[in-house]
Structure formats: C-alpha cells, structure tokens
Design a protein around this motif. Structure first.
Motif, mmCIF file in Angstrom:
data_model
loop_
_atom_site.group_PDB
_atom_site.id
_atom_site.type_symbol
_atom_site.label_atom_id
_atom_site.label_comp_id
_atom_site.label_asym_id
_atom_site.label_seq_id
_atom_site.Cartn_x
_atom_site.Cartn_y
_atom_site.Cartn_z
ATOM 1 N N CYS A 63 0.829 -1.205 0.000
ATOM 2 C CA CYS A 63 0.000 0.000 0.000
ATOM 3 C C CYS A 63 0.859 1.249 0.000
ATOM 4 O O CYS A 63 1.871 1.317 0.691
ATOM 5 C CB CYS A 63 -0.947 0.015 1.194
ATOM 6 S SG CYS A 63 -2.216 1.285 1.009
ATOM 7 N N TYR A 65 -0.323 4.093 0.968
ATOM 8 C CA TYR A 65 -0.806 4.986 2.023
ATOM 9 C C TYR A 65 -0.316 4.537 3.387
ATOM 10 O O TYR A 65 0.236 3.449 3.544
ATOM 11 C CB TYR A 65 -2.328 5.056 2.011
ATOM 12 C CG TYR A 65 -2.879 5.722 0.787
ATOM 13 C CD1 TYR A 65 -2.342 6.924 0.323
ATOM 14 C CD2 TYR A 65 -3.945 5.150 0.088
ATOM 15 C CE1 TYR A 65 -2.855 7.531 -0.810
ATOM 16 C CE2 TYR A 65 -4.456 5.756 -1.046
ATOM 17 C CZ TYR A 65 -3.914 6.949 -1.491
ATOM 18 O OH TYR A 65 -4.423 7.551 -2.600
ATOM 19 N N CYS A 67 -2.295 4.755 6.620
ATOM 20 C CA CYS A 67 -3.353 4.949 7.614
ATOM 21 C C CYS A 67 -2.889 4.339 8.930
ATOM 22 O O CYS A 67 -2.474 3.180 8.978
ATOM 23 C CB CYS A 67 -4.645 4.282 7.156
ATOM 24 S SG CYS A 67 -5.143 4.809 5.512
ATOM 25 N N TYR A 69 -4.184 3.150 11.696
ATOM 26 C CA TYR A 69 -4.786 1.997 12.373
ATOM 27 C C TYR A 69 -4.611 0.700 11.596
ATOM 28 O O TYR A 69 -5.093 -0.338 11.986
ATOM 29 C CB TYR A 69 -6.286 2.253 12.576
ATOM 30 C CG TYR A 69 -6.949 2.725 11.304
ATOM 31 C CD1 TYR A 69 -7.364 1.805 10.349
ATOM 32 C CD2 TYR A 69 -7.115 4.078 11.054
ATOM 33 C CE1 TYR A 69 -7.918 2.233 9.157
ATOM 34 C CE2 TYR A 69 -7.666 4.509 9.865
ATOM 35 C CZ TYR A 69 -8.068 3.589 8.929
ATOM 36 O OH TYR A 69 -8.619 4.003 7.740
ATOM 37 N N CYS A 70 -3.923 0.752 10.436
ATOM 38 C CA CYS A 70 -3.975 -0.382 9.520
ATOM 39 C C CYS A 70 -2.673 -1.181 9.506
ATOM 40 O O CYS A 70 -1.581 -0.607 9.460
ATOM 41 C CB CYS A 70 -4.287 0.140 8.126
ATOM 42 S SG CYS A 70 -4.235 -1.139 6.870
ATOM 43 N N ASN A 72 -1.521 -2.831 7.126
ATOM 44 C CA ASN A 72 -0.861 -2.800 5.823
ATOM 45 C C ASN A 72 -0.263 -1.452 5.471
ATOM 46 O O ASN A 72 0.227 -1.250 4.362
ATOM 47 C CB ASN A 72 -1.867 -3.170 4.726
ATOM 48 C CG ASN A 72 -2.511 -4.489 5.007
ATOM 49 O OD1 ASN A 72 -1.844 -5.434 5.390
ATOM 50 N ND2 ASN A 72 -3.824 -4.553 4.853
ATOM 51 N N ARG A 73 -0.313 -0.498 6.397
ATOM 52 C CA ARG A 73 0.170 0.838 6.077
ATOM 53 C C ARG A 73 1.629 0.771 5.621
ATOM 54 O O ARG A 73 2.371 -0.129 6.017
ATOM 55 C CB ARG A 73 0.005 1.763 7.282
ATOM 56 C CG ARG A 73 0.957 1.459 8.395
ATOM 57 C CD ARG A 73 0.513 2.052 9.711
ATOM 58 N NE ARG A 73 1.538 1.773 10.699
ATOM 59 C CZ ARG A 73 1.736 0.578 11.216
ATOM 60 N NH1 ARG A 73 0.962 -0.428 10.873
ATOM 61 N NH2 ARG A 73 2.704 0.383 12.083
ATOM 62 N N GLY A 109 -5.025 -3.378 -0.822
ATOM 63 C CA GLY A 109 -4.183 -2.230 -0.532
ATOM 64 C C GLY A 109 -3.999 -1.469 -1.841
ATOM 65 O O GLY A 109 -4.401 -1.945 -2.905
ATOM 66 N N VAL A 110 -3.421 -0.283 -1.760
ATOM 67 C CA VAL A 110 -3.317 0.527 -2.968
ATOM 68 C C VAL A 110 -1.951 0.349 -3.621
ATOM 69 O O VAL A 110 -0.925 0.713 -3.056
ATOM 70 C CB VAL A 110 -3.588 2.013 -2.666
ATOM 71 C CG1 VAL A 110 -3.596 2.812 -3.963
ATOM 72 C CG2 VAL A 110 -4.912 2.162 -1.941
ATOM 73 N N LYS A 180 -7.093 10.018 3.309
ATOM 74 C CA LYS A 180 -8.488 9.833 2.929
ATOM 75 C C LYS A 180 -9.303 10.989 3.487
ATOM 76 O O LYS A 180 -9.194 11.296 4.672
ATOM 77 C CB LYS A 180 -9.040 8.534 3.515
ATOM 78 C CG LYS A 180 -8.387 7.307 2.932
ATOM 79 C CD LYS A 180 -8.916 6.059 3.597
ATOM 80 C CE LYS A 180 -8.139 4.848 3.110
ATOM 81 N NZ LYS A 180 -8.373 3.689 3.952
HETATM 82 S S1 SF4 Z 1 -4.669 -0.756 3.004
HETATM 83 FE FE1 SF4 Z 1 -6.296 0.785 3.067
HETATM 84 S S2 SF4 Z 1 -6.511 1.283 5.246
HETATM 85 FE FE2 SF4 Z 1 -4.521 0.225 4.980
HETATM 86 S S3 SF4 Z 1 -3.052 1.826 4.692
HETATM 87 FE FE3 SF4 Z 1 -3.697 1.226 2.670
HETATM 88 S S4 SF4 Z 1 -5.387 2.633 2.204
HETATM 89 FE FE4 SF4 Z 1 -5.044 2.760 4.383
#
Ligand code: SF4
Lengths: 445, 257
Positions: A63, A65, A67, A69-70, A72-73, A109-110, A180
């Motif tokens: 990913c 990003y 975030c 709480y995640c 996968n950040r 994930g992105v 986001k």
């Molecule tokens: S997977 Fe989704 S929630 Fe987790 S960091 Fe990436 S965008 Fe944010």
C-alpha cells in the motif's frame, strides 16, 4: 512465494473487515457455475464465532498509504505479496466447487495508484465472470480516489460494492488516515447510489441492461479507535442508509495492531459489547422502524451496557404499555421486548383464529420472560402487576454476565439519562454490577 | 371446542405400519373409519413393547390416495405440503403428531395453518422449521471432494433433507456431476449428465484423494484458521452457530474434534 504463503498473508490482512455476508443477491443459476441466495449463506464459523461466507482476501497487502490503524500501512514492516488475477480466480473457483464458500470478497491495498489497483481488481472479476463463467457472489471494495468510470465497471461485475467510511468523523479521519478525506469516501458512495438508481430505471426500460451491484452497497467503520459517541455513530448510520441506499453498515470493534500515541494502547480489549449494541441499534433502525433519536439522544449519547437498546427504550416509555396482544397493531407489537418481527407477524395471524393467552404466545415463540411485563393477554386482561425493579431485572441482557466487568468498564461513565451507573471498579463482578444498575435505573424512572 | 364433534376418540391401541408415507396415510384412513386415535404409531424398526392391543395397518394404495386427496380438498394444499415435509423430519412420534394435526384440520379447515398457538399445530410447525433450518445450514456445510471430476460429499443430518437440497445444488452446479450421501438415512442424491435422482444407498466407498484435492483442502484449512481474530476468540459462539455434530463431515473442522 507459494500459494499457501500468499493466501496466509492476504487472508490475514483482510480479516479485520467485518462484512462477510452474501445476502441480497438472488440469481437462480443454470448456465455456468454458481448461484446466489437472497438471505445469504454461512459456510462455516471461525474460532471467533464469525460467519464465513466468502473467500475474503486482499488482492495485495502492498500500500502506498499510511493509515495509522492499519496493518498494511506503508510504514509497517510486514511481508508483502500480490495475487495474480489468474491465481485468485482459480482459487475462488476451486473453493467454490467444493462448497467451501459462497463467493469472493475482494478488497485491496493501494498498488501504485488507486486506478491501477482497481483495474487489476476488475481483471480478476472479468476472469471469473467471463472465462470461468462464474455466477456466485462477489463483493468488491472500491479503492478510495479511483475514477468514476472504474467504479462503474466494477459495479457491473460485482453483486455488492462497498466503500469503507473507516472512521465515524472527519476529524478522526484527518488524524488517522490523512490520505483519505470524507469527500473522497462519500463521492464514490454517491456514484454507486446513482448507479443503482439509474440501473433501476434502465432495467425497467431495457430488459438486457447489465445489472449494477444487485445486492446494493455496504460500508463499515471502526469503533473504539476514536472518541465519537454512540449517538453520533447511529445517526451517521441512519444518514447513510437514507442518503446512499446502503444495504448494510458494519461496525468493527477496534483491535489495536500498532503502537501509536493517537490510538488506544495495544493492550486495549476490543469493545465487543459496544459493537454488539451498535448492531442491535442498527437492526432496530432497519427492521423495527426505530429512529436514531428514539434510541439515544444528546443527553444520553451512549448505550446502556446492561440493557439492549429495545429494552432500554421500553423502560423509558412505560406509558406506552401494556399493549393488548389481541388488539394491538403489528407496529405496536414490534415494540414489545421479547417480540421480534417474526412473532409479531405470527401473533397477528394466529389471533384471527382465536384469542391468545400466555400458553399460545409461548408456543408461537414469544420470549415471555421479557414480554410478560408489557402485555395484556386473554388470560391476564389487566396486565402485569409488578414493580419497576422486577421488570428491569428481567430485562438485563445476559450478555452482560458473559462479557464481564472488563467490557462494562469500556462504556462511558454516564448511564441512562446522564445518571452515574456503577462502574466496574466499584464492584466485584458483573452480577453485582447488574444488580446495582437495576436499583439505580428503577429509582430514576 | 368449536361445537363440532371430534372425528375420533383416544383408544388403547397401537398402530403398526410399514414406515412409508402411503402407509401413514392408511393409518389416517384407519383412524377416521374406526373412530379411534391410537396411543402410538410404530414402524417395525421403531417399536416398543406395550401392554396394549397392537394393530397392523396394511398399506393400501387406494386408501392412501383417498386420504391424500382429502387433505387439499378439506384443509388446504399447503397443509398437504406441510404433512409431506414433516413426515421427513426427525420429530419424535411424528406420525401421531401429524395424525392429530390432520384430525384438527378436517374440523377447522384451511385456517389450521394459522392456529400457531394450538397444541396440535405448534409442534408440527416447529418440526417443519427445524427441518428447514437444518436444510439451510447444510446448504453451506456440505463439503465436496473432487474425485476425478466428480464431486462427492457425505452428510449426517437429523432430518431427511436430501430431497430439499436437490434444487439448490443442481442449479448451482449444473455443469458438474455430483453425489451427496446421507449416512443417517442411507440414501444418495445423484446428479449426472444433467439428471437428478434420489436412491437408497446402504454404504459408499470413496476412492483415494488426489494430490490436487489434498492441496485445496490444505489451503482451505489454512484460510479457515487464518481469518479467525485472536482477540475475539469465542469457541462458545462458534458452537451455537455450528453444532459439533456437523463437524465430522467438514474439511476444516473434522480434525478439531
Ligand atoms: S490498506 Fe487501506 S486502510 Fe490500509 S493503509 Fe492502505 S489505504 Fe489505508
């Protein structure tokens, strides 16, 4: 990396998503592989007691990003992997043939950009639908920030689309998921709602219009990572149901996965009882025609941990009771603790064949333990004659004892009507806490 | 109750019949014509010694047909469907329960299905719900293995739900060949070349599983264990949703027994 490792990583990072239902579709099957069932179907239950209906995986846990709480950040140090579209399609088919699953729940994930990610997801779905001729259930999660055209294409392939609202307020988003914005989340929701509307009209006009997300859209938010009240959350949910034609809002008790000063500490227990109350309130709004303002208010912004929201409403609206089961409308019956939508319907059907007493109600399936304090029956024409305390005691949610004092202490210090309810630290156990709560509530009615 | 004469009176007699649905309809026939409601209705497999007179009811197609036709005519088509369904359920002493249900139905007519609180109606409806509930669970809990292109599964349900599973699985797997073996009731649902049939089957032996099959089973088990959230561990809740008696036939749960 072999399939076993990939599946482990990509299932593990998808598991915190609450939604796993396969409801809302109703495709008969016949050509190709697969069908869908309107009420949904659970294929197994995991060790945490949750329904497993879909192969719930991420396409990738990579990913761009971060975030907070995640798991996968970007900044988290975990092994990363990505399914190829072929692999994932084949796995879905083979699981489906063995009746392990009802379909696929694909989120991701992105990877590189939102649009690039969406295109890969679309590829998986196209393989499934057109190469494998797969007509089982597909729930896909749109990637925030992707283009409307891709959202539309995804919607034509999936049974259900969802956009996660993630956190219950703009402020919380700003703090924890700076990439986001509320705008970026609500926009695709609006697009999907628009797509659903337009599709309905097209379907009415042209028979062969491809169907857009037949099972509608859903969303989920994380509860307990940020300071919003329960009232705020259920009002938000109500707004979403009304504005975006949402089928379901899911609530996910926050489970700390990372240490961050902005988040609850990692040894915090997930607020499961609170999450349960939210689902109960949500159910009251969807199935019992309750309004969020009837369930909570600015003065009482948080749930009563000891009573489910319907019982809580009932004891604060005693002037509406008792109701006569042999005359009351279905809507009035629905408001009686211990009477659900099914038993309300059955009461209305059964009383046409004769007047109902306690014995008949019991056979119909009414939970008399709770209902008896709120009804007039053929064999008890004057209604219940007991004190408030007895009534409240009978309504105490047994889940309270199972949840234990730990869960009770997760609720705010405020009880119903702004009263101070006994807190966990003041009492030895949940039973004692519940008894004190009974006395306290009764004396303040 | 409603001023109508009851069709028959309780009598100290036990009926014995062959266990078939037709045979049961003949028990109804016999009750109405002898005006005697038996204390119990037994089959040869399911009989208990009693001190009372035992009467063997022979199955007679003409009698059975008469009773069958009387149900939609005097009660309602839905009542016939209810009786046929509950006859396949695991309701204890289902024959007697269904007999009482029909006797009440002959008096009350089609409204019987709305008499949800009546002691002769509620148990029958409950048995039907139990059967439908078990059917719904098994739509999800059936586990197929692939034996060289043919899918096969074993189930051990309490109710005889195989006939009620047919439409779902044939629609879903219309291009496959499959077999579901009901070990409790010794019967199999077989779908081959687009044809469905239901056949008695005493025993079945499955061939060895292939490597690919073993691989998918492993992947599934791994997925199953991975998606459980440790912080929410709740085995009690799992058991209420998926009672232990289903575990033996389920890939991911059998080895946890
Ligand atoms: S997977 Fe989704 S929630 Fe987790 S960091 Fe990436 S965008 Fe944010």
């Amino acid at each position: 990396m072999d399939m076993m490792q990939k599946l482990t990583i990509l299932a593990d990072s998808a598991k915190y998503d609450a939604a796993c239902t396969s409801s809302g579709g109703d495709r008969a099957g016949g050509v190709g592989l697969g069908s869908t069932l309107a009420p949904g179907c659970c294929h197994t239950f995991s060790a945490d007691g949750r329904c497993v209906s879909l192969l719930k995986v991420l396409m990738t846990n990579d990913c761009i990003y971060d975030c907070k709480y995640c798991v996968n950040r970007r900044s988290s140090e975990v092994p990363r992997t990505t399914f190829t579209p072929e692999e994932l399609a084949e796995l879905t088919i083979q699981f489906y043939r063995r009746n392990y699953i009802e379909g696929l729940f694909l989120s991701s994930g992105v990877l590189q950009t939102p649009d690039y990610t969406m295109e890969r997801m679309i590829e998986v779905l196209e393989l499934l639908r057109y190469r494998h001729n797969f007509w089982g259930y597909i729930h896909a999660k749109t990637i925030p920030g992707s283009s409307p055209e891709l959202v539309h294409r995804l919607g034509l392939l999936a049974d259900r689309l969802s956009v996660n609202i993630e956190l219950p307020s703009e402020d919380s988003l700003k703090q924890l998921a700076p990439s986001k914005t509320r705008q970026a989340i609500l926009k695709p929701m609006g697009l999907i709602a628009g797509g659903l509307q337009q599709n309905k009209q097209e379907l009415a006009l042209y028979r062969n219009t491809p169907k857009f997300a037949v099972a509608g859209q859903a969303t989920q938010m994380i509860i307990g990572a940020t300071p919003e009240t329960d009232f705020h959350i259920i009002r938000l949910a109500q707004g979403l149901y009304n504005r975006y034609e949402l089928k379901r809002v899911f609530y996910s008790a926050y489970i700390p996965v990372v240490e961050d000063t902005l988040l609850p500490s990692v040894d915090t227990k997930p607020p499961l009882l609170r999450e349960h109350r939210l689902y109960q309130a949500d159910f009251l709004m969807r199935q019992y025609h309750f309004n969020a303002d009837e369930i909570l208010s600015e003065e009482t912004p948080n749930f009563n941990p000891y009573l489910d929201p319907k019982c809580n409403w009932a004891i604060h609206n005693m002037h509406r009771f008792p109701v006569d089961v042999n005359r009351a409308s279905q809507a009035e019956l629905l408001r009686v603790p211990g009477v659900g939508p099914k038993s309300a319907q059955r009461i209305v059907a059964a009383r046409r064949t004769g007047r109902l007493g306690m014995a008949e109600l019991k056979r119909i399936g009414v939970v008399l333990k709770r209902a008896q304090y709120f009804i007039i029956t053929a064999d008890n024409p004057t209604g219940p004659k007991v004190g408030k305390e007895t009534t409240i005691r009978a309504l105490i949610d047994p889940k309270v004892y199972a949840a234990g004092v730990e869960q009770l202490s997760l609720f705010g210090p405020q009880g119903p009507g702004g009263l101070a309810l006994p807190q966990a630290q003041d009492v030895k156990n949940a039973t004692e806490a519940a008894e004190e709560a009974v006395l306290c509530m009764a004396s303040n009615l | 109750m409603h001023g109508k004469q009851p069709l028959a009176q309780p009598a100290n007699v036990v009926f014995l019949y062959d266990g078939s649905f037709e045979g049961f309809l003949c028990c109804v026939y016999h009750t109405v014509y002898s005006r005697q409601i038996p204390l119990a209705i037994y089959t040869p497999e399911n009989t208990q010694p009693t001190l009372f007179e035992e009467r063997s009811i022979t199955t007679d197609s003409a009698q059975a047909q008469k009773v069958r036709a009387s149900i939609p005519a005097k009660i309602s088509p839905a009542a016939l469907e209810m009786v046929e369904t509950v006859f396949l359920s695991c309701l204890a002493e289902k024959e007697l329960a269904l007999l009482k249900f029909l006797l009440l139905g002959y008096q009350q007519g089609s409204k019987i299905l709305h008499m949800l609180g009546h002691p002769d109606v509620a148990p029958v409806l409950k048995a039907e719900q139990h059967l439908q509930g078990e059917r719904h669970l098994l739509l999800g809990f059936v586990r197929f293995s692939d034996y060289g292109g043919v899918l096969a599964a074993t189930i051990t349900p309490k109710n005889f739900i195989l006939p009620f599973l047919a439409s779902h699985f044939t629609a879903r797997f219309s291009q496959e060949d499959f077999l579901i073996y009901d070990k409790t009731h010794k019967a199999a649902l077989i779908y081959q070349n687009g044809q469905t049939r239901l056949a008695p089957l005493e025993e079945i032996e499955f061939p060895d599983v292939s490597e690919t099959e073993t691989e998918y089973r492993k992947l599934w088990k791994q997925f199953y264990h991975t998606i459980a959230i440790e912080a929410r561990y709740n085995p009690k809740c799992r058991i209420t949703h998926i009672p232990k008696r289903y575990w033996q036939n389920m890939t991911e749960l059998a080895e946890l027994l």
